[in-house]
Design an enzyme around this catalytic site. Structure first.
Site, PDB file in Angstrom:
ATOM      1  N   ASP A   1      -5.408   9.941   2.522  1.00 23.97           N
ATOM      2  CA  ASP A   1      -5.354  11.374   2.806  1.00 23.97           C
ATOM      3  C   ASP A   1      -3.997  11.952   2.407  1.00 23.97           C
ATOM      4  O   ASP A   1      -3.927  13.047   1.838  1.00 23.97           O
ATOM      5  CB  ASP A   1      -5.605  11.643   4.295  1.00 23.97           C
TER       6      ASP A   1
ATOM      7  N   LYS B   1       1.779  -4.617   7.019  1.00 21.80           N
ATOM      8  CA  LYS B   1       2.828  -4.540   8.043  1.00 21.80           C
ATOM      9  C   LYS B   1       3.162  -5.978   8.430  1.00 21.80           C
ATOM     10  O   LYS B   1       3.107  -6.384   9.598  1.00 21.80           O
ATOM     11  CB  LYS B   1       2.307  -3.708   9.222  1.00 21.80           C
TER      12      LYS B   1
ATOM     13  N   TYR C   1     -10.966  -1.045  12.716  1.00 26.38           N
ATOM     14  CA  TYR C   1     -12.107  -0.173  13.048  1.00 26.38           C
ATOM     15  C   TYR C   1     -13.344  -0.983  13.463  1.00 26.38           C
ATOM     16  O   TYR C   1     -14.257  -0.457  14.067  1.00 26.38           O
ATOM     17  CB  TYR C   1     -12.481   0.721  11.856  1.00 26.38           C
TER      18      TYR C   1
ATOM     19  N   ASP D   1       4.992   1.736   6.696  1.00 29.68           N
ATOM     20  CA  ASP D   1       5.875   2.854   7.030  1.00 29.68           C
ATOM     21  C   ASP D   1       6.696   3.269   5.814  1.00 29.68           C
ATOM     22  O   ASP D   1       6.860   4.455   5.516  1.00 29.68           O
ATOM     23  CB  ASP D   1       6.759   2.518   8.240  1.00 29.68           C
TER      24      ASP D   1
ATOM     25  N   ASP E   1      -6.896   4.605   5.315  1.00 33.44           N
ATOM     26  CA  ASP E   1      -7.409   5.881   5.818  1.00 33.44           C
ATOM     27  C   ASP E   1      -6.292   6.917   5.802  1.00 33.44           C
ATOM     28  O   ASP E   1      -6.439   8.045   5.296  1.00 33.44           O
ATOM     29  CB  ASP E   1      -7.922   5.654   7.262  1.00 33.44           C
TER      30      ASP E   1
END
Ligand code: NAD
Length: 363
Positions: free
Chosen positions: A254, A194, A143, A226, A250
């Site tokens: 959620d 990852k 970001y 994943d 992020d």
């Protein structure tokens, strides 16, 4: 000796002032019980600040927050300010606050309360007993990494670029928050990356693994993001504390939050360097559709105050007392509209506050 704390209150917009009022009463009751003293100072942020000063984060507010031991924020935003230019939007105030206080760690619990297990969209046997804390890096990663932007190539075709970058220092400080958080919980930390594809993740994994030597009492594991997403919906009970980067956090925070199915119950904490004030706030927004109607669920805000006591002020007993009282009112069948189910007693925001105080009194 009475321990004294300076707390900045940012009630903000919409239902913010209603849920904040309940929370201040709860904190005053806690102060009396645990020999604490809270000096509360209220300051403006979001739409309320725009109306009064034409800016969503006045300088005095940031200065006030910096001079506090902790900041308790409710929510910002509403229809009235939706069409203002970006620098004047309520959300810009929130981002400015996070940047101004250097809040690089975001802690979001996803706890299934036994009384609300049926609010989840997943099967009871999958979610019953879930108690996860997601520690997300908040100020780095893809970001913020450079270069970023949309660039014209030699052929005239445009190319969008973001860079996922973490320095060793950035990884170490969020990893430390992860280990320290796990220590305060069940002592299990899962680092999500990852590393099979991304170099930045390989560095992340190396640093987290190295830091584990300083925390022999915390059990460290690693998952690719994943797989972590799959495991969260397949068998969420395996997780205690998760630490991960900005983008993965992020998404996963959620997903983890939605295991619980009730947005009015979810608190969060954003932390900076040790000794600096953190910001404690509910996950939900300002709910303008029910503002001023005494319908809001104040429990996410109250649980944010409990997080403030545990992670910001190191008062775990006082935090537990609040959390137990929340379970207590739910056990007695009290529900606000958003978590109402058959056979329960529906109450408004202020009455929920009143039964909470009564329950704390008896606890
Ligand atoms: P929201 O979370 O405010 O509301 C979503 C739905 O959940 C609404 O139906 C609302 O009534 C309900 N809800 C939320 N909190 C509740 C509570 N405590 N008790 C009972 N019901 C509750 O999200 P939204 O509608 O997308 O956004 C409304 C405003 O809030 C927007 O201006 C948005 O920008 C802002 N917002 C602020 C924050 C923040 O302050 N951190 C976060 C998200 C959204």
């Amino acid at each position: 000796m009475t321990q004294q704390y300076r707390i900045t209150l940012l009630p903000g917009d919409g239902i913010g002032p209603e849920i904040m009022a309940v929370t201040v009463e709860v904190l005053n009751a806690i102060a009396a019980k645990f020999a604490l003293k809270f000096d509360f100072t209220e300051a403006l942020i979001g739409g309320a600040a725009i109306d009064a000063t034409e800016t969503p984060l006045p300088d005095e507010t940031l200065a006030q927050c910096k001079a506090s031991d902790a900041v308790l924020l409710a929510a910002i935003g509403g229809y009235k300010w939706d069409n203002l230019p970006r620098h004047q939007r309520p959300e810009t105030g929130l981002l400015g606050l996070r940047a101004g206080l250097n809040l690089f760690a975001n802690l979001r619990p996803a706890t299934i309360l036994p009384q609300l297990v049926d609010a989840s969209t997943l099967k009871r046997e999958v979610v019953e007993g879930v108690d996860i804390m997601v520690v997300r890096e908040l100020t780095g990663g893809v970001y913020f990494g450079q270069p970023k932007g949309i660039f014209a190539t030699e052929t005239g075709e445009k190319r969008g670029v973001n860079s996922m970058a973490y320095s060793e220092g950035e990884i170490d400080r969020i990893a430390r928050v992860g280990f320290e958080t796990a220590k305060k919980r069940q002592g299990r930390l899962c680092s999500v990356d990852k590393a099979n594809v991304l170099d930045v993740s390989q560095l992340w994994r190396d640093r987290v693994t190295e830091m584990a030597q300083q925390y022999p009492d915390v059990e460290l594991s690693h998952l690719y993001v994943d797989n972590a997403a799959m495991q969260l919906v397949r068998a969420p009970k395996q997780f205690d504390t998760i630490v991960t980067g900005n983008l993965f956090g992020d998404i996963l925070s959620d997903a983890a939050a939605m295991l619980t199915g009730s947005i009015g119950m979810l608190p969060s904490a954003s932390l900076g360097d040790p000794g600096q004030p953190g910001v404690f706030e509910p996950v939900h927004g300002s709910a303008p559709d029910i503002a001023g109607e005494d319908k809001a669920n104040p429990l996410a805000q109250v649980l944010s105050a409990a997080m403030m006591l545990r992670y910001g002020l190191d008062q775990p007993e006082a935090a537990s007392h609040i959390e137990q009282a929340v379970l207590g009112v739910l056990d007695q069948g009290y529900r606000t509209g958003d978590i109402m189910s058959e056979g329960m007693k529906q109450v408004g925001c202020s009455e929920m506050g009143a039964v909470l105080l009564k329950t704390m009194d008896n606890g």
